[in-house]
Enzyme design. Structure first.
Site, PDB file in Angstrom:
ATOM      1  N   GLU A 186       0.808  -1.238   0.000  1.00 36.38           N
ATOM      2  CA  GLU A 186       0.000   0.000   0.000  1.00 36.38           C
ATOM      3  C   GLU A 186       0.832   1.276   0.000  1.00 36.38           C
ATOM      4  O   GLU A 186       0.583   2.189   0.802  1.00 36.38           O
ATOM      5  CB  GLU A 186      -0.971  -0.015   1.195  1.00 36.38           C
ATOM      6  CG  GLU A 186      -1.890  -1.218   1.188  1.00 36.38           C
ATOM      7  CD  GLU A 186      -2.760  -1.353   2.433  1.00 36.38           C
ATOM      8  OE1 GLU A 186      -2.751  -0.441   3.278  1.00 36.38           O
ATOM      9  OE2 GLU A 186      -3.448  -2.390   2.556  1.00 36.38           O
ATOM     10  N   GLU A 211      -6.090 -10.628  -1.257  1.00 34.52           N
ATOM     11  CA  GLU A 211      -6.873 -10.409  -0.024  1.00 34.52           C
ATOM     12  C   GLU A 211      -8.353 -10.360  -0.367  1.00 34.52           C
ATOM     13  O   GLU A 211      -9.099  -9.502   0.118  1.00 34.52           O
ATOM     14  CB  GLU A 211      -6.429  -9.096   0.660  1.00 34.52           C
ATOM     15  CG  GLU A 211      -4.955  -9.066   0.998  1.00 34.52           C
ATOM     16  CD  GLU A 211      -4.506  -7.836   1.781  1.00 34.52           C
ATOM     17  OE1 GLU A 211      -5.358  -7.104   2.328  1.00 34.52           O
ATOM     18  OE2 GLU A 211      -3.285  -7.604   1.845  1.00 34.52           O
TER      19      GLU A 211
HETATM   20  O1  9MR Z   1      -7.271  -8.027   8.689  1.00 31.27           O
HETATM   21  C1  9MR Z   1      -6.242  -7.287   9.328  1.00 31.27           C
HETATM   22  C2  9MR Z   1      -6.689  -6.776  10.688  1.00 31.27           C
HETATM   23  O2  9MR Z   1      -6.909  -7.864  11.555  1.00 31.27           O
HETATM   24  C3  9MR Z   1      -5.652  -5.838  11.263  1.00 31.27           C
HETATM   25  O3  9MR Z   1      -6.153  -5.253  12.449  1.00 31.27           O
HETATM   26  C4  9MR Z   1      -5.297  -4.740  10.273  1.00 31.27           C
HETATM   27  C5  9MR Z   1      -4.189  -3.830  10.781  1.00 31.27           C
HETATM   28  O4  9MR Z   1      -2.974  -4.524  10.911  1.00 31.27           O
HETATM   29  O5  9MR Z   1      -4.882  -5.314   9.043  1.00 31.27           O
HETATM   30  C6  9MR Z   1      -5.864  -6.120   8.435  1.00 31.27           C
HETATM   31  O6  9MR Z   1      -5.379  -6.630   7.219  1.00 31.27           O
HETATM   32  C7  9MR Z   1      -5.084  -5.658   6.210  1.00 31.27           C
HETATM   33  C8  9MR Z   1      -3.886  -6.137   5.450  1.00 31.27           C
HETATM   34  O7  9MR Z   1      -2.808  -6.371   6.334  1.00 31.27           O
HETATM   35  C9  9MR Z   1      -3.476  -5.146   4.380  1.00 31.27           C
HETATM   36  N1  9MR Z   1      -4.594  -4.840   3.504  1.00 31.27           N
HETATM   37  C10 9MR Z   1      -5.835  -4.466   4.156  1.00 31.27           C
HETATM   38  C11 9MR Z   1      -6.232  -5.517   5.202  1.00 31.27           C
HETATM   39  C12 9MR Z   1      -7.567  -5.178   5.842  1.00 31.27           C
HETATM   40  O8  9MR Z   1      -7.469  -3.975   6.559  1.00 31.27           O
END
Ligand code: 9MR
Length: 358
Positions: free
Chosen positions: A165, A270
């Protein structure tokens, strides 16, 4: 009198926890599931890897979750355990236990392991945000983190989301600590350092919003193409594809085809399909919505199945059952974004995935 007794008994059962378990989902989905043919699984039915992001807490605490992960998927990503702050909470401390647990679980069950994520604007720990040092010191910090993590899992983790990102919604590089301290080169440096630590690992740039429209997509594709032109060791592009059932097929197809045009491997990394993008608090997941979700999953899988085989890294859903999804908590709304329901029964979306390769 009889009615009153029933009411009392019911109240007693509820308050004693007999009717409502502690782990009951906040937003239970109705029984919109499909018949199960035990001989069919996602991993056996799809001609490319089909994976899920998994959560250690759920792997440990819920047998049904663990079983469905083992049964259905052949590639795993850790939802959180390999992020910077989790692995490296202070300058001289690495905490490996959660990531090790995940990697061991995946290996013991014969799954490919995709590492997520080395460098991300969102989760630097406080010590990084407070770090004082010149450009060389920041470079060393970046390199040390990446190489310590990649080296530990060399030969076990097949691929990494190296940078996650980095592009903002307007297509320019997102402001973040790494950009501030190291300039735009933090991205190519991250790939170079990861490659030095494990030359066999496939290295991905991962981002969301390719399907939103041309602005962000073009920013991402230009970044990736500039890395390729500079000879940076990048092997794949991850399309997160946190999408919604109302997203147009044209946008979804454009996201996939522009990624394919880079020549890199493409990971739908994802995937989830939100069913309540307007945050309606009393929305019900109806059979009609389930059919629309099924059609969207089918379209994405069908489009992906048509890309060149050597560019198919695979498709990964972001967790397994609806109640595991980040979406309910993040947006505080009912939603049903995944192919399995709260109880790990197969939804119509599951059938949509299978139909996408027919
Ligand atoms: O699903 C993840 C959530 O449990 C965490 O709190 C969050 C912050 O670390 O990240 C979420 O996963 C993200 C992923 O790492 C990157 N793309 C977006 C995902 C959803 O927010």
């Amino acid at each position: 009198m009889k009615r009153y007794s029933i009411l009392l008994v019911t109240l007693a059962l509820v308050s004693s926890g007999c009717l409502k378990g502690q782990n009951d989902p906040v937003f239970p989905s109705p029984e919109l599931t499909i018949p199960v043919d035990e001989s069919v699984t996602l991993q056996a039915s799809l001609p490319f890897k089909f994976g899920a992001a998994v959560n250690n807490g759920l792997l440990r605490s819920k047998a049904a979750y663990r079983n469905v992960v083992i049964k259905e998927f052949n590639s795993l990503t850790s939802e959180n355990a390999m992020k910077f702050a989790q692995l490296h909470p202070s300058e001289n401390t690495y905490t490996w236990s959660e990531a090790d647990y995940f990697v061991d679980f995946a290996q013991q069950n014969g799954k490919r392991v995709h590492g997520h994520t080395l460098i991300w604007y969102k989760n630097p720990p406080t010590w990084v945000l407070n770090y004082q040092g010149d450009a060389a010191a920041w470079d060393k910090l970046l390199k040390d983190h990446i190489q310590t993590v990649v080296t530990r899992y060399k030969g076990k983790v097949a691929s990494w989301d190296v940078v996650n990102e980095a592009v903002a919604e307007n297509g320019t590089l997102r402001d973040c600590i790494w950009l501030q301290k190291l300039g735009p080169e933090y991205i190519e440096k991250s790939f170079i350092y990861a490659h030095q630590a494990d030359p066999d690992a496939l290295l991905f740039y991962n981002d969301y919003g390719h399907e939103y429209g041309p602005t962000k997509r073009t920013g991402i594709i230009n970044l990736v193409n500039s890395l390729i032109q500079k000879g940076v060791p990048i092997h794949g592009i991850g399309l997160q594809m946190h999408t919604r059932y109302t997203q147009s097929n044209a946008n979804l197809a454009a996201a996939i085809s522009t990624a394919v045009a880079t020549g890199l491997k493409v990971h739908i990394a994802e995937l989830d399909i939100a069913m309540n993008p307007d945050n309606i608090q009393d929305l019900t997941y109806t059979a009609g919505l389930a059919e629309q979700q099924k059609a969207k999953y089918e379209f994405i899988v069908r489009t992906y199945n048509a890309i060149p085989k050597n560019q198919q890294f695979g498709i990964t859903t972001w967790n397994v059952g609806d109640s595991d999804s980040w979406i309910r908590g993040e947006y505080n709304r009912p939603d049903w974004p995944l192919p399995f329901d709260d109880n790990y029964n197969r939804k119509a979306a599951y059938q949509g995935i299978l139909d996408g390769v027919k």
